[in-house]
Motif scaffolding. Structure first.
Motif, PDB file in Angstrom:
ATOM      1  N   PRO A 144       5.412  57.049  60.720  1.00  0.00           N
ATOM      2  CA  PRO A 144       4.156  57.107  60.541  1.00  0.00           C
ATOM      3  C   PRO A 144       3.562  56.149  59.309  1.00  0.00           C
ATOM      4  N   LEU A 145       4.360  56.219  58.294  1.00  0.00           N
ATOM      5  CA  LEU A 145       4.367  55.243  57.230  1.00  0.00           C
ATOM      6  C   LEU A 145       4.424  53.939  57.586  1.00  0.00           C
ATOM      7  N   LEU A 146       5.609  53.481  58.355  1.00  0.00           N
ATOM      8  CA  LEU A 146       5.758  52.119  58.762  1.00  0.00           C
ATOM      9  C   LEU A 146       4.894  51.557  59.470  1.00  0.00           C
ATOM     10  N   LYS A 147       4.120  52.479  60.250  1.00  0.00           N
ATOM     11  CA  LYS A 147       3.196  51.854  61.113  1.00  0.00           C
ATOM     12  C   LYS A 147       1.706  51.414  60.148  1.00  0.00           C
ATOM     13  N   SER A 148       1.583  51.975  59.035  1.00  0.00           N
ATOM     14  CA  SER A 148       0.509  51.945  58.048  1.00  0.00           C
ATOM     15  C   SER A 148       0.797  51.021  56.959  1.00  0.00           C
ATOM     16  N   ASN A 149       2.270  50.455  56.919  1.00  0.00           N
ATOM     17  CA  ASN A 149       2.608  49.818  55.598  1.00  0.00           C
ATOM     18  C   ASN A 149       3.600  49.125  56.143  1.00  0.00           C
ATOM     19  N   ARG A 150       3.694  48.518  57.123  1.00  0.00           N
ATOM     20  CA  ARG A 150       4.843  47.583  57.744  1.00  0.00           C
ATOM     21  C   ARG A 150       5.141  46.372  56.797  1.00  0.00           C
ATOM     22  N   ASP A 151       4.249  45.725  56.241  1.00  0.00           N
ATOM     23  CA  ASP A 151       4.404  44.593  55.338  1.00  0.00           C
ATOM     24  C   ASP A 151       4.820  45.111  53.998  1.00  0.00           C
ATOM     25  N   LYS A 152       5.018  46.253  53.732  1.00  0.00           N
ATOM     26  CA  LYS A 152       5.543  46.817  52.581  1.00  0.00           C
ATOM     27  C   LYS A 152       6.908  47.345  52.480  1.00  0.00           C
ATOM     28  N   ILE A 153       7.420  47.472  53.644  1.00  0.00           N
ATOM     29  CA  ILE A 153       8.729  48.111  53.998  1.00  0.00           C
ATOM     30  C   ILE A 153       9.830  47.246  54.567  1.00  0.00           C
ATOM     31  N   PHE A 154      10.974  47.065  53.935  1.00  0.00           N
ATOM     32  CA  PHE A 154      11.968  46.438  54.643  1.00  0.00           C
ATOM     33  C   PHE A 154      12.833  47.456  55.136  1.00  0.00           C
ATOM     34  N   LEU A 155      13.082  47.566  56.472  1.00  0.00           N
ATOM     35  CA  LEU A 155      13.521  48.699  57.087  1.00  0.00           C
ATOM     36  C   LEU A 155      14.839  48.367  57.567  1.00  0.00           C
ATOM     37  N   ALA A 156      16.014  49.187  57.334  1.00  0.00           N
ATOM     38  CA  ALA A 156      17.362  49.069  57.788  1.00  0.00           C
ATOM     39  C   ALA A 156      17.415  50.333  58.874  1.00  0.00           C
ATOM     40  N   THR A 157      18.200  50.013  59.710  1.00  0.00           N
ATOM     41  CA  THR A 157      18.652  51.428  60.716  1.00  0.00           C
ATOM     42  C   THR A 157      20.028  50.780  61.309  1.00  0.00           C
TER      43      THR A 157
END
Length: 330
Positions: free
Chosen positions: A67-80
């Protein structure tokens, strides 16, 4: 928040990242409301480097972040991460670094996360039965396909790092590293990462909670806490390891900071190419961890801490015997 550059990528990541595993897995009961509030606070604090894996809660943790990735994608560098799979009989996990599986795993993670591209994709371990060149080659194909931006490895040996890097640039190596666990200093892993320009991302930088002063007794761990299975948390070993905490607490008190802040500041002082990812599902601990970037340790402070640590030996392995076989694989 302060920021550090990820390897040779030019990406600016918060000097303190956020490990999200405990929100879904391993450390006692879940608290989904508090976890979401913690993620929101991370954004407010400028913590843009979030870490998860497909195995955390069997995909649940990735879904929690969506949910937060969807609305804040440009603010999060996501590692999985990918690789750990459940055995058909449900008796445990095994690692799968085969190219065919990697293609399945990345699509499943993208769907759970609700995003088009993963910023940093790690192989969670090195497969003992698959050449690392084959695994990384398949990961490189994901970059070409636009599903992944950068590649990482976790708990890889110096030899595996070099072999992998020859196939495709590796941006990050995630390995356990803390005052409690300093293997990467002694097995040439940190030196090799630096030689190649790879950022080291320490996980469990607070010794799985031991370096927080919050775990004073095994009774502080819930019955379903995964740490109860680890050798360092077994009766006898645990009590001896707490002696390390007492010595470090005195140094932290003298500097008017908390033990977690001292521990994280020590890691940050090891070099600009270090970005620890302490995990938490609670806002109060997130704020405490984030404040570690403001702690200035002098050369003398670091020497005092290192001198103190020479007086202690950490009792017990990091993982069970089976899991240790996946560490530092060539």
């Amino acid at each position: 928040m302060q920021y550090r550059t990820l390897g040779k990528t030019g990406e600016k990541l918060s000097a303190i990242g956020l490990g999200c595993m405990g929100m879904a897995f391993a450390y006692g009961e879940r608290d989904d409301v508090e976890s979401q509030a913690t993620l929101e606070l991370a954004l407010d604090l400028g913590i843009n480097f979030w870490d998860t894996a497909d195995m955390y809660g069997n995909g649940l943790n990735e879904q929690q972040l969506a949910p937060l990735l969807k609305s804040n994608r440009d603010k999060i560098f996501l590692a999985t991460k990918f690789g750990f799979r459940m055995k058909e009989d449900g008796s445990g996990t095994y690692f799968d670094g085969r190219p065919a599986y990697i293609k399945q795993a990345v699509d499943a993670s993208l769907q759970r996360l609700g995003i088009d591209t993963i910023d940093l994709y790690y192989a969670h371990r090195v497969d003992q039965n698959v050449p690392i060149e084959e695994t990384v080659g398949a990961m490189a194909d994901l970059v070409k396909a636009g599903k992944v931006r950068y590649l990482g490895l976790s708990e890889a040996s110096a030899t595996s790092l070099k072999k992998a890097y020859a196939v495709h640039p590796i941006a990050a190596l995630q390995s356990e590293y803390s005052l409690y666990t300093r293997d990467v200093e002694n097995n040439n892993v940190l030196a090799t990462a630096r030689e190649l320009g790879i950022t080291l991302v320490p996980y469990s930088p607070l010794g799985r909670g031991v370096l927080t002063s919050s775990v004073k007794s095994l009774n502080d761990l819930s019955e379903n806490d995964w740490r109860r299975n680890l050798p360092r948390f077994q009766a006898g070993n645990f009590e001896k390891n707490l002696e390390i905490v007492h010595g470090l607490e005195n140094i932290a008190k003298d500097k008017n900071i908390t033990l977690p802040q001292l521990s994280l500041a020590w890691l940050l002082a090891q070099g600009e190419d270090i970005i620890p990812i302490p995990g938490t599902k609670r806002r109060k601990y997130l704020q405490e961890n984030a404040a570690a970037v403001d702690v200035q340790l002098s050369t003398a402070d670091v020497q005092n801490i290192n001198t103190l640590m020479k007086n202690y030996t950490v009792e017990g392995e990091r993982y069970t015997e089976g899991s240790m076989k996946l560490i530092d694989q060539n």
